[in-house]
Write a protein that holds these residues in place. Structure first.
Motif, mmCIF file in Angstrom:
data_model
loop_
_atom_site.group_PDB
_atom_site.id
_atom_site.type_symbol
_atom_site.label_atom_id
_atom_site.label_comp_id
_atom_site.label_asym_id
_atom_site.label_seq_id
_atom_site.Cartn_x
_atom_site.Cartn_y
_atom_site.Cartn_z
ATOM 1 N N LYS A 18 43.395 27.010 33.595
ATOM 2 C CA LYS A 18 43.023 26.029 33.273
ATOM 3 C C LYS A 18 41.692 26.120 32.342
ATOM 4 C CE LYS A 18 41.977 21.071 34.584
ATOM 5 N NZ LYS A 18 41.930 20.123 35.472
ATOM 6 N N VAL A 19 40.641 26.748 33.292
ATOM 7 C CA VAL A 19 39.337 27.008 32.655
ATOM 8 C C VAL A 19 38.952 27.691 31.793
ATOM 9 C CG1 VAL A 19 36.798 27.139 33.428
ATOM 10 C CG2 VAL A 19 38.395 26.022 34.552
ATOM 11 N N LEU A 20 39.541 29.059 31.982
ATOM 12 C CA LEU A 20 39.702 30.062 30.946
ATOM 13 C C LEU A 20 40.245 31.034 29.797
ATOM 14 C CD1 LEU A 20 38.118 32.761 33.987
ATOM 15 C CD2 LEU A 20 35.929 30.793 31.436
ATOM 16 N N ARG A 21 41.270 29.732 30.102
ATOM 17 C CA ARG A 21 42.761 29.828 29.469
ATOM 18 C C ARG A 21 43.597 29.191 28.894
ATOM 19 N NH1 ARG A 21 40.426 34.752 28.899
ATOM 20 N NH2 ARG A 21 41.063 36.523 29.908
ATOM 21 N N ASN A 22 42.396 28.140 28.266
ATOM 22 C CA ASN A 22 42.891 26.635 27.125
ATOM 23 C C ASN A 22 43.824 25.867 28.320
ATOM 24 O OD1 ASN A 22 40.813 26.652 25.735
ATOM 25 N ND2 ASN A 22 42.137 28.795 24.858
ATOM 26 N N GLY A 23 43.612 25.788 29.724
ATOM 27 C CA GLY A 23 45.226 25.546 30.223
ATOM 28 C C GLY A 23 46.301 25.809 30.743
ATOM 29 N N GLY A 24 45.912 27.927 30.327
ATOM 30 C CA GLY A 24 47.264 27.727 30.057
ATOM 31 C C GLY A 24 48.403 28.064 31.071
ATOM 32 N N PRO A 25 50.031 28.754 31.917
ATOM 33 C CA PRO A 25 50.196 29.002 32.507
ATOM 34 C C PRO A 25 49.190 29.739 33.765
ATOM 35 C CG PRO A 25 50.941 30.161 31.169
ATOM 36 C CD PRO A 25 49.813 29.084 30.793
ATOM 37 N N PRO A 26 49.260 29.402 35.051
ATOM 38 C CA PRO A 26 49.021 30.299 35.885
ATOM 39 C C PRO A 26 49.073 32.310 35.742
ATOM 40 C CG PRO A 26 49.584 28.729 36.858
ATOM 41 C CD PRO A 26 50.429 28.764 35.852
ATOM 42 N N GLU A 27 49.513 32.350 35.634
ATOM 43 C CA GLU A 27 49.867 33.726 34.756
ATOM 44 C C GLU A 27 49.054 34.066 33.497
ATOM 45 O OE1 GLU A 27 53.639 31.701 33.592
ATOM 46 O OE2 GLU A 27 52.699 31.761 35.507
ATOM 47 N N ALA A 28 49.147 33.296 32.347
ATOM 48 C CA ALA A 28 47.451 33.519 31.920
ATOM 49 C C ALA A 28 46.240 34.145 32.179
ATOM 50 C CB ALA A 28 47.121 32.741 30.603
ATOM 51 N N ALA A 29 45.901 33.994 33.606
ATOM 52 C CA ALA A 29 44.702 34.303 33.912
ATOM 53 C C ALA A 29 44.939 35.423 34.171
ATOM 54 C CB ALA A 29 44.510 33.242 34.906
ATOM 55 N N ARG A 30 45.448 36.189 34.758
ATOM 56 C CA ARG A 30 45.712 37.447 35.271
ATOM 57 C C ARG A 30 45.653 38.771 33.808
ATOM 58 N NH1 ARG A 30 48.353 40.274 39.436
ATOM 59 N NH2 ARG A 30 48.895 42.312 38.788
ATOM 60 N N VAL A 31 44.147 39.756 34.535
ATOM 61 C CA VAL A 31 43.872 40.485 33.798
ATOM 62 C C VAL A 31 44.041 41.887 34.692
ATOM 63 C CG1 VAL A 31 42.132 39.295 33.317
ATOM 64 C CG2 VAL A 31 41.098 40.567 35.036
ATOM 65 N N PRO A 32 44.134 43.028 34.004
ATOM 66 C CA PRO A 32 44.618 44.087 34.750
ATOM 67 C C PRO A 32 43.269 44.573 35.529
ATOM 68 C CG PRO A 32 44.195 43.992 32.150
ATOM 69 C CD PRO A 32 43.710 42.389 32.146
ATOM 70 N N GLY A 33 43.662 45.001 36.544
ATOM 71 C CA GLY A 33 42.805 45.755 38.023
ATOM 72 C C GLY A 33 43.010 44.299 39.171
ATOM 73 N N ASP A 34 44.168 43.652 38.357
ATOM 74 C CA ASP A 34 43.717 42.113 39.454
ATOM 75 C C ASP A 34 44.739 43.047 40.602
ATOM 76 O OD1 ASP A 34 42.514 40.053 38.727
ATOM 77 O OD2 ASP A 34 44.247 39.550 38.209
ATOM 78 N N ASP A 35 45.187 43.813 41.002
ATOM 79 C CA ASP A 35 46.169 44.814 41.728
ATOM 80 C C ASP A 35 45.107 45.725 42.628
ATOM 81 O OD1 ASP A 35 46.101 45.812 40.138
ATOM 82 O OD2 ASP A 35 48.591 46.323 40.478
ATOM 83 N N ASP A 36 44.064 45.802 42.167
ATOM 84 C CA ASP A 36 43.372 47.200 43.042
ATOM 85 C C ASP A 36 42.833 46.642 44.098
ATOM 86 O OD1 ASP A 36 40.533 48.405 43.498
ATOM 87 O OD2 ASP A 36 40.582 49.428 41.760
ATOM 88 N N PRO A 37 42.788 47.160 45.194
ATOM 89 C CA PRO A 37 42.270 46.867 46.750
ATOM 90 C C PRO A 37 41.063 46.574 47.285
ATOM 91 C CG PRO A 37 43.337 49.766 46.494
ATOM 92 C CD PRO A 37 43.617 48.555 44.929
ATOM 93 N N GLU A 38 39.899 47.543 45.206
ATOM 94 C CA GLU A 38 38.554 46.993 46.009
ATOM 95 C C GLU A 38 38.066 45.914 45.144
ATOM 96 O OE1 GLU A 38 36.121 50.522 45.688
ATOM 97 O OE2 GLU A 38 37.392 51.261 44.222
ATOM 98 N N VAL A 39 38.880 45.125 44.644
ATOM 99 C CA VAL A 39 38.621 43.899 44.055
ATOM 100 C C VAL A 39 38.233 43.125 44.650
ATOM 101 C CG1 VAL A 39 39.408 41.852 42.764
ATOM 102 C CG2 VAL A 39 39.797 44.176 41.381
ATOM 103 N N ALA A 40 36.747 41.866 44.876
ATOM 104 C CA ALA A 40 36.906 40.731 45.562
ATOM 105 C C ALA A 40 36.688 39.543 45.077
ATOM 106 C CB ALA A 40 35.451 41.622 45.988
ATOM 107 N N THR A 41 37.394 38.883 45.543
ATOM 108 C CA THR A 41 37.865 37.210 44.637
ATOM 109 C C THR A 41 37.477 36.532 45.227
ATOM 110 O OG1 THR A 41 39.174 38.618 43.699
ATOM 111 C CG2 THR A 41 38.943 35.363 43.255
ATOM 112 N N TYR A 42 35.923 35.596 45.403
ATOM 113 C CA TYR A 42 35.360 34.027 46.009
ATOM 114 C C TYR A 42 35.831 32.526 45.536
ATOM 115 C CZ TYR A 42 33.066 38.532 48.538
ATOM 116 O OH TYR A 42 32.195 39.499 49.147
#
Length: 148
Positions: A18-42
């Motif tokens: 919504k904020v970064l991809r002009n309101g696109g679908p949720p899958e538009a927000a996926r970026v390479p590396g999201d599935d890395d086990p060291e990624v921390a999301t808050y």
């Protein structure tokens, strides 16, 4: 009042899109590396449990400072919901990301910031490195960094 906690990256896709991809679908927000086990999301949650802010922290060295001591961490997918900007939400989730780095021995935290967000990052101790550029899909950016 907000609460900041660590969440699964998929939980942030709707707000990020919504904020970064002009309101696109949720899958538009996926970026390479999201599935890395060291990624921390808050995420910042309001009193009703709705997500009003988020940030992703990726283990990745800064291409402009390859010899900086310590591990490199890249901020990606930082977003604050409409109506919540200017109320400290971004600062809270950014601080959670910086605390995450600190508890893992510190290092270099960097991002490709939209130029409209550069002052926010400067207030948090980040410095510009290199020249601004225009991303044809999402607009003008500048690389920023700080040590933790």
């Amino acid at each position: 009042m907000i609460t900041v906690r660590r969440v699964a990256v998929e939980e942030t896709y709707s707000l990020r899109a919504k904020v970064l991809r002009n309101g696109g679908p949720p899958e538009a927000a996926r970026v390479p590396g999201d599935d890395d086990p060291e990624v921390a999301t808050y995420a910042a949650l309001d009193a009703d449990g709705s997500m009003v802010g988020c940030v992703g922290l990726f283990p990745e060295p800064c291409p402009d400072l390859p010899d900086h001591p310590g591990k490199g961490w890249r901020i990606r997918g930082m977003a604050t919901a409409d109506g919540w900007r200017g109320k400290g939400v971004g600062g809270e989730v950014l601080q959670a990301a910086l605390d995450h780095v600190a508890t893992r021995g510190g290092g270099l935290v960097w991002c490709n910031a939209r130029t409209s967000a550069a002052r926010f990052y400067e207030r948090a101790g980040f410095r510009v490195i290199g020249e601004p550029w225009d991303d044809p899909q999402i607009g003008p950016h500048v690389r920023m960094w700080r040590a933790v």
